[in-house]
Design a protein around this motif. Structure first.
Motif, PDB file in Angstrom:
ATOM      1  N   ASP A  78      19.595 -16.149  67.970  1.00  0.00           N
ATOM      2  CA  ASP A  78      20.322 -16.539  66.765  1.00  0.00           C
ATOM      3  C   ASP A  78      20.862 -17.957  66.853  1.00  0.00           C
ATOM      4  OD1 ASP A  78      19.855 -14.053  65.719  1.00  0.00           O
ATOM      5  OD2 ASP A  78      21.806 -13.243  66.311  1.00  0.00           O
ATOM      6  N   ASN A  79      21.025 -18.488  68.062  1.00  0.00           N
ATOM      7  CA  ASN A  79      21.576 -19.829  68.221  1.00  0.00           C
ATOM      8  C   ASN A  79      20.502 -20.916  68.173  1.00  0.00           C
ATOM      9  OD1 ASN A  79      24.186 -18.916  68.491  1.00  0.00           O
ATOM     10  ND2 ASN A  79      23.955 -18.586  70.675  1.00  0.00           N
ATOM     11  N   HIS A  80      19.252 -20.533  68.099  1.00  0.00           N
ATOM     12  CA  HIS A  80      18.166 -21.515  68.066  1.00  0.00           C
ATOM     13  C   HIS A  80      17.848 -21.841  66.620  1.00  0.00           C
ATOM     14  CE1 HIS A  80      14.737 -23.778  69.369  1.00  0.00           C
ATOM     15  NE2 HIS A  80      13.958 -23.086  68.554  1.00  0.00           N
ATOM     16  N   THR A  81      18.115 -23.076  66.221  1.00  0.00           N
ATOM     17  CA  THR A  81      17.929 -23.438  64.824  1.00  0.00           C
ATOM     18  C   THR A  81      16.478 -23.752  64.501  1.00  0.00           C
ATOM     19  OG1 THR A  81      18.514 -25.716  65.325  1.00  0.00           O
ATOM     20  CG2 THR A  81      20.275 -24.283  64.525  1.00  0.00           C
ATOM     21  N   GLY A  82      15.765 -24.424  65.384  1.00  0.00           N
ATOM     22  CA  GLY A  82      14.375 -24.776  65.120  1.00  0.00           C
ATOM     23  C   GLY A  82      14.242 -25.748  63.968  1.00  0.00           C
ATOM     24  N   CYS A  83      13.028 -26.122  63.696  1.00  0.00           N
ATOM     25  CA  CYS A  83      12.738 -27.049  62.602  1.00  0.00           C
ATOM     26  C   CYS A  83      13.056 -26.371  61.268  1.00  0.00           C
ATOM     27  CB  CYS A  83      11.270 -27.440  62.671  1.00  0.00           C
ATOM     28  SG  CYS A  83      10.622 -28.188  61.176  1.00  0.00           S
ATOM     29  N   PRO A  84      13.807 -27.021  60.380  1.00  0.00           N
ATOM     30  CA  PRO A  84      14.147 -26.408  59.092  1.00  0.00           C
ATOM     31  C   PRO A  84      12.917 -26.106  58.231  1.00  0.00           C
ATOM     32  CG  PRO A  84      15.518 -28.332  59.488  1.00  0.00           C
ATOM     33  CD  PRO A  84      14.489 -28.305  60.568  1.00  0.00           C
ATOM     34  N   ALA A  85      11.923 -26.972  58.267  1.00  0.00           N
ATOM     35  CA  ALA A  85      10.721 -26.747  57.457  1.00  0.00           C
ATOM     36  C   ALA A  85       9.950 -25.526  57.957  1.00  0.00           C
ATOM     37  CB  ALA A  85       9.831 -27.990  57.477  1.00  0.00           C
ATOM     38  N   CYS A  86       9.772 -25.426  59.279  1.00  0.00           N
ATOM     39  CA  CYS A  86       9.057 -24.266  59.851  1.00  0.00           C
ATOM     40  C   CYS A  86       9.873 -22.986  59.674  1.00  0.00           C
ATOM     41  CB  CYS A  86       8.758 -24.492  61.331  1.00  0.00           C
ATOM     42  SG  CYS A  86       7.517 -25.773  61.615  1.00  0.00           S
ATOM     43  N   ALA A  87      11.200 -23.105  59.791  1.00  0.00           N
ATOM     44  CA  ALA A  87      12.065 -21.932  59.610  1.00  0.00           C
ATOM     45  C   ALA A  87      11.981 -21.419  58.177  1.00  0.00           C
ATOM     46  CB  ALA A  87      13.505 -22.274  59.969  1.00  0.00           C
ATOM     47  N   ALA A  88      11.902 -22.322  57.207  1.00  0.00           N
ATOM     48  CA  ALA A  88      11.790 -21.921  55.799  1.00  0.00           C
ATOM     49  C   ALA A  88      10.458 -21.215  55.553  1.00  0.00           C
ATOM     50  CB  ALA A  88      11.925 -23.136  54.888  1.00  0.00           C
ATOM     51  N   LYS A  89       9.376 -21.716  56.160  1.00  0.00           N
ATOM     52  CA  LYS A  89       8.065 -21.069  56.015  1.00  0.00           C
ATOM     53  C   LYS A  89       8.090 -19.677  56.630  1.00  0.00           C
ATOM     54  CE  LYS A  89       5.402 -25.327  56.147  1.00  0.00           C
ATOM     55  NZ  LYS A  89       4.542 -26.163  56.985  1.00  0.00           N
ATOM     56  N   GLY A 144       5.704 -32.001  62.090  1.00  0.00           N
ATOM     57  CA  GLY A 144       6.062 -33.422  61.985  1.00  0.00           C
ATOM     58  C   GLY A 144       7.367 -33.695  61.268  1.00  0.00           C
ATOM     59  N   TYR A 145       8.059 -32.630  60.839  1.00  0.00           N
ATOM     60  CA  TYR A 145       9.338 -32.815  60.145  1.00  0.00           C
ATOM     61  C   TYR A 145      10.306 -33.570  61.066  1.00  0.00           C
ATOM     62  CZ  TYR A 145      13.622 -31.669  57.611  1.00  0.00           C
ATOM     63  OH  TYR A 145      14.806 -31.737  56.927  1.00  0.00           O
ATOM     64  N   GLY A 146      10.980 -34.565  60.552  1.00  0.00           N
ATOM     65  CA  GLY A 146      11.950 -35.335  61.312  1.00  0.00           C
ATOM     66  C   GLY A 146      11.492 -36.737  61.649  1.00  0.00           C
ATOM     67  N   GLU A 155      10.260 -32.881  74.478  1.00  0.00           N
ATOM     68  CA  GLU A 155       8.984 -33.363  73.935  1.00  0.00           C
ATOM     69  C   GLU A 155       9.083 -33.622  72.427  1.00  0.00           C
ATOM     70  OE1 GLU A 155       5.493 -30.071  72.951  1.00  0.00           O
ATOM     71  OE2 GLU A 155       6.059 -30.397  75.013  1.00  0.00           O
ATOM     72  N   GLN A 156      10.119 -33.088  71.771  1.00  0.00           N
ATOM     73  CA  GLN A 156      10.329 -33.322  70.339  1.00  0.00           C
ATOM     74  C   GLN A 156      11.320 -34.465  70.077  1.00  0.00           C
ATOM     75  OE1 GLN A 156      10.506 -29.660  67.791  1.00  0.00           O
ATOM     76  NE2 GLN A 156      10.727 -28.656  69.784  1.00  0.00           N
ATOM     77  N   TRP A 157      11.834 -35.074  71.134  1.00  0.00           N
ATOM     78  CA  TRP A 157      12.806 -36.169  71.035  1.00  0.00           C
ATOM     79  C   TRP A 157      12.223 -37.294  70.199  1.00  0.00           C
ATOM     80  CZ3 TRP A 157      17.102 -34.441  73.302  1.00  0.00           C
ATOM     81  CH2 TRP A 157      18.171 -35.307  73.501  1.00  0.00           C
ATOM     82  N   HIS A 158      12.971 -37.786  69.203  1.00  0.00           N
ATOM     83  CA  HIS A 158      12.482 -38.891  68.369  1.00  0.00           C
ATOM     84  C   HIS A 158      12.338 -40.132  69.248  1.00  0.00           C
ATOM     85  CE1 HIS A 158      12.036 -41.764  65.151  1.00  0.00           C
ATOM     86  NE2 HIS A 158      11.905 -40.756  64.301  1.00  0.00           N
ATOM     87  N   HIS A 183      24.686 -34.783  68.450  1.00  0.00           N
ATOM     88  CA  HIS A 183      23.546 -34.686  67.537  1.00  0.00           C
ATOM     89  C   HIS A 183      22.453 -35.626  68.030  1.00  0.00           C
ATOM     90  CE1 HIS A 183      25.227 -32.404  64.105  1.00  0.00           C
ATOM     91  NE2 HIS A 183      26.375 -32.843  64.600  1.00  0.00           N
ATOM     92  N   VAL A 184      21.211 -35.188  67.966  1.00  0.00           N
ATOM     93  CA  VAL A 184      20.074 -36.032  68.319  1.00  0.00           C
ATOM     94  C   VAL A 184      18.985 -35.878  67.262  1.00  0.00           C
ATOM     95  CG1 VAL A 184      20.462 -36.008  70.815  1.00  0.00           C
ATOM     96  CG2 VAL A 184      19.049 -34.242  69.775  1.00  0.00           C
ATOM     97  N   PHE A 185      18.134 -36.878  67.173  1.00  0.00           N
ATOM     98  CA  PHE A 185      17.026 -36.843  66.235  1.00  0.00           C
ATOM     99  C   PHE A 185      15.817 -36.219  66.917  1.00  0.00           C
ATOM    100  CE2 PHE A 185      19.710 -40.313  64.788  1.00  0.00           C
ATOM    101  CZ  PHE A 185      19.832 -40.012  63.439  1.00  0.00           C
ATOM    102  N   LEU A 186      15.218 -35.238  66.252  1.00  0.00           N
ATOM    103  CA  LEU A 186      14.033 -34.569  66.772  1.00  0.00           C
ATOM    104  C   LEU A 186      12.909 -34.648  65.748  1.00  0.00           C
ATOM    105  CD1 LEU A 186      15.641 -31.297  68.225  1.00  0.00           C
ATOM    106  CD2 LEU A 186      15.103 -33.400  69.453  1.00  0.00           C
ATOM    107  N   VAL A 187      11.671 -34.525  66.249  1.00  0.00           N
ATOM    108  CA  VAL A 187      10.481 -34.477  65.397  1.00  0.00           C
ATOM    109  C   VAL A 187       9.745 -33.198  65.755  1.00  0.00           C
ATOM    110  CG1 VAL A 187       8.312 -35.604  64.764  1.00  0.00           C
ATOM    111  CG2 VAL A 187      10.309 -36.994  65.358  1.00  0.00           C
ATOM    112  N   CYS A 188       9.517 -32.332  64.769  1.00  0.00           N
ATOM    113  CA  CYS A 188       8.857 -31.051  65.007  1.00  0.00           C
ATOM    114  C   CYS A 188       7.431 -31.270  65.498  1.00  0.00           C
ATOM    115  CB  CYS A 188       8.847 -30.209  63.736  1.00  0.00           C
ATOM    116  SG  CYS A 188       8.041 -28.605  63.958  1.00  0.00           S
ATOM    117  N   LYS A 189       7.097 -30.607  66.591  1.00  0.00           N
ATOM    118  CA  LYS A 189       5.751 -30.754  67.149  1.00  0.00           C
ATOM    119  C   LYS A 189       4.709 -29.997  66.322  1.00  0.00           C
ATOM    120  CE  LYS A 189       6.545 -27.012  70.389  1.00  0.00           C
ATOM    121  NZ  LYS A 189       6.900 -26.674  71.726  1.00  0.00           N
ATOM    122  N   ASN A 190       5.148 -29.063  65.474  1.00  0.00           N
ATOM    123  CA  ASN A 190       4.213 -28.278  64.655  1.00  0.00           C
ATOM    124  C   ASN A 190       3.888 -28.935  63.323  1.00  0.00           C
ATOM    125  OD1 ASN A 190       4.121 -26.226  66.600  1.00  0.00           O
ATOM    126  ND2 ASN A 190       5.973 -25.311  65.778  1.00  0.00           N
TER     127      ASN A 190
END
Length: 176
Positions: A127-138, A108-110, A78-81, A99-106
């Motif tokens: 630990d292997n789940h990277t998640g959205c970098p913007a949400c992870a930083a928050k 919009g990053y990506g 569902e986050q697939w660009h 590698h694939v392009f994703l758009v964060c559902k929370n």
């Protein structure tokens, strides 16, 4: 391997060959059923060495509806660009190194193509789940803020040793 033997697609039985044979045999995976049409034919030696090693269960072959990202990880699909990917979520397995392009559902990053993780990490857990970098930083910022607030309370004597051990296993060591 004998337990995985296809009942009709082979012209020989498991007792007719040795474990080191390079002859190909039709097998059926007991987990996912791949090979029931006789399409999975590894060498007997390879099957014995990998203990069956189903290519679908290991993610080497993608079977739509069984091990593709759209089926196994719909939250990633569902986050697939919508425009930047050359493959769709039902054409790749969740363990892929692509590698694939994703758009964060929370957040919009990506949207501009700046988030392009490896599928295996995006679909991973813990630990292997990277998640959205913007949400992870928050989330990291919130954790650090909570950590420093707890440390401040400890220094002021407002938190007991028992409470400290609930939020950090290291807390007991640090206070001794």
């Amino acid at each position: 391997v004998a337990a995985m033997w296809h009942p009709t697609a082979n012209s020989f039985t498991p007792s007719d060959i040795t474990a080191g044979s390079n002859q190909r045999a039709a097998l059926i995976c007991p987990v996912c059923g791949y090979g029931s049409d006789g399409e999975w034919r590894p060498t007997v030696a390879s099957a014995c060495r990998t203990k069956g090693g189903c290519p679908v269960c290991s993610g080497k072959i993608v079977v739509k509806g069984k091990n593709d990202v759209a089926t196994v990880h719909p939250e990633i699909a569902e986050q697939w660009h919508p425009t930047l990917n050359k493959i769709s979520p039902d054409e790749v397995s969740s363990g892929s190194g692509k590698h694939v392009f994703l758009v964060c559902k929370n957040c919009g990053y990506g949207k501009k193509g700046e988030w392009c993780p490896v599928i295996a990490f995006a679909c991973g857990s813990g630990d292997n789940h990277t998640g959205c970098p913007a949400c992870a930083a928050k989330a990291q910022s919130k954790r650090l803020k909570a950590y420093h607030e707890r440390r401040r309370k400890i220094k002021q004597g407002k938190t007991t040793l028992r409470h400290m051990s609930l939020w950090s296993p290291r807390a007991l060591k640090e206070t001794r």
